[in-house]
Design a protein around this motif. Structure first.
Motif, short mmCIF file in Angstrom:
data_model
loop_
_atom_site.label_atom_id
_atom_site.label_comp_id
_atom_site.label_asym_id
_atom_site.label_seq_id
_atom_site.Cartn_x
_atom_site.Cartn_y
_atom_site.Cartn_z
N TYR A 155 -116.67 62.54 -80.12
CA TYR A 155 -118.31 62.02 -79.95
C TYR A 155 -118.96 61.60 -81.07
O TYR A 155 -119.74 60.74 -81.00
CB TYR A 155 -118.88 63.37 -78.94
N GLU A 156 -119.02 62.52 -82.06
CA GLU A 156 -119.55 62.30 -83.39
C GLU A 156 -119.17 61.02 -84.21
O GLU A 156 -119.76 60.15 -84.60
CB GLU A 156 -119.55 63.50 -84.52
N SER A 158 -117.69 58.62 -82.52
CA SER A 158 -118.14 57.46 -81.85
C SER A 158 -119.56 56.70 -82.11
O SER A 158 -119.83 55.63 -81.49
CB SER A 158 -117.88 57.83 -80.36
N LYS A 159 -120.24 57.60 -82.64
CA LYS A 159 -121.48 57.26 -83.15
C LYS A 159 -121.67 56.53 -84.42
O LYS A 159 -122.69 55.84 -84.93
CB LYS A 159 -122.67 58.48 -83.00
N THR A 160 -120.48 56.31 -85.09
CA THR A 160 -120.29 55.58 -86.37
C THR A 160 -119.97 54.30 -86.51
O THR A 160 -119.54 54.01 -85.31
CB THR A 160 -119.40 56.50 -87.24
N ASP A 161 -119.96 53.64 -87.39
CA ASP A 161 -119.57 52.17 -87.56
C ASP A 161 -118.41 52.06 -88.28
O ASP A 161 -118.00 50.72 -88.92
CB ASP A 161 -120.83 51.47 -88.04
N GLU A 195 -119.91 60.03 -72.24
CA GLU A 195 -120.89 59.84 -73.49
C GLU A 195 -120.23 59.03 -74.61
O GLU A 195 -120.87 58.42 -75.40
CB GLU A 195 -121.63 61.08 -73.89
N ILE A 196 -118.81 59.37 -74.94
CA ILE A 196 -118.07 58.89 -76.02
C ILE A 196 -118.00 57.19 -75.89
O ILE A 196 -118.35 56.44 -76.40
CB ILE A 196 -116.85 59.63 -76.22
N ARG A 198 -119.87 55.56 -73.63
CA ARG A 198 -121.31 54.87 -73.73
C ARG A 198 -121.43 54.43 -74.96
O ARG A 198 -122.04 53.36 -75.25
CB ARG A 198 -122.42 55.82 -72.99
N ASN A 199 -121.39 55.39 -76.06
CA ASN A 199 -121.61 55.18 -77.41
C ASN A 199 -120.69 53.91 -77.94
O ASN A 199 -121.22 53.14 -78.52
CB ASN A 199 -121.22 56.28 -78.40
N ASN A 203 -122.29 50.32 -79.17
CA ASN A 203 -121.85 49.91 -80.27
C ASN A 203 -121.12 48.79 -80.50
O ASN A 203 -120.60 48.32 -81.78
CB ASN A 203 -121.52 50.96 -81.28
#
Length: 284
Positions: A155-156, A158-161, A195-196, A198-199, A203
């Motif tokens: 999950y964390e 998935s918020k990165t680029d 949620e993963i 969705r992120n 992105n």
């Protein structure tokens, strides 16, 4: 059927001895529309062994992935020139444990030779790779605790680029099922998995359908149809298909099955990447 393979390993991966020249020849013989070499680069083993505290070294399968990365990318860059016009060869990397050394991830992402980055989690922070864990010594509560930490780390990520597609989401189940016949029910983690996805969708990131489980005793793709559909339901649009081959013979293995999963999930196209941008192939 038009086939692609966007997840493969060669002699520049610690767990493969596949000759890179023979791999490229095989991909050309198969007439693949896109072929990505994505050798391992584990961020948490970027430096040489002496860089890491001795008490933590057992957590790492290998060291000096910086050298492996340079070897692979240099070789593929040269082969791209050699095979220009004859094979759509993609210079990729499987970037593991991104959050465990983001400085290493930044170096890889800054390299303009790289076309494509798979973001994978092979081991939870503070734990060994899922391959090396002895599941027979664990209770089911301990296994579910490990899986919860895995999905939280993904999950964390998935918020990165730092990547283009998320690699083999359900890799965490592979060895406990193959070796110990442990069938953990991950539906209890569906909320965080959603949620993963969705992120990723927000992105502009994709997921891969990794077909290795079909030939290695797991019996399904990573992820399976249920979770591929969930990714689409969360707004996801980018799907790549990869064999995760570590031998010449396994290149594009079960790629047609992977495309079948994508189609059954409602996707009308699959993707490959060049210069970090997705290109699409119709599968209807």
């Amino acid at each position: 059927m038009i086939l692609t393979d966007c997840h493969t390993h060669t002699q520049f991966s610690v767990d493969s001895e596949a000759d890179i020249d023979l791999c490229v020849q095989r991909a050309a013989e198969l007439g693949l529309a896109a072929y990505a070499i994505t050798d391992h680069c584990e961020c948490n083993g970027w430096y040489k062994e002496e860089h890491y505290p001795e008490k933590e070294r057992y957590l790492r399968e290998s060291f000096d992935y910086a050298a492996d990365f340079e070897g692979s990318v240099s070789a593929v860059t040269a082969l791209k020139e050699k095979w220009a016009g004859k094979l759509n060869l993609i210079c990729g990397v499987e970037l593991g444990q991104i959050l465990q050394d983001t400085d290493a991830a930044k170096i890889v992402n800054a390299d303009k030779r790289v076309d494509f980055i798979i973001g994978s989690v092979h081991q939870v922070m503070g734990e060994q790779d899922f391959y090396f864990i002895d599941y027979e010594k664990m209770t089911m509560d301990e296994i579910y605790d490990l899986l919860e930490r895995y999905f939280k780390e993904v999950y964390e990520v998935s918020k990165t680029d730092f990547f283009d597609v998320l690699g083999h989401l359900t890799y965490c189940l592979r060895y406990m099922k193959q070796r110990n016949d442990i069938n953990a029910d991950i539906s209890r983690f569906d909320d965080i998995i959603a949620e993963i996805f969705r992120n990723l969708a927000l992105n502009g990131k994709g997921i891969e359908i990794n077909t290795s489980g079909l030939r290695q005793g797991f019996g399904d793709c990573f992820p399976n149809l249920k979770y591929t559909k969930m990714y689409r339901d969360m707004g996801g649009e980018i799907i790549t298909v990869g064999s995760d081959s570590h031998t010449v013979e396994d290149i594009a293995a079960n790629s047609a099955d992977g495309i079948g999963v994508a189609r059954a999930a409602g996707f009308s196209r699959i993707a490959y990447f060049k210069k970090r941008k997705p290109y699409f192939i119709d599968i209807t």
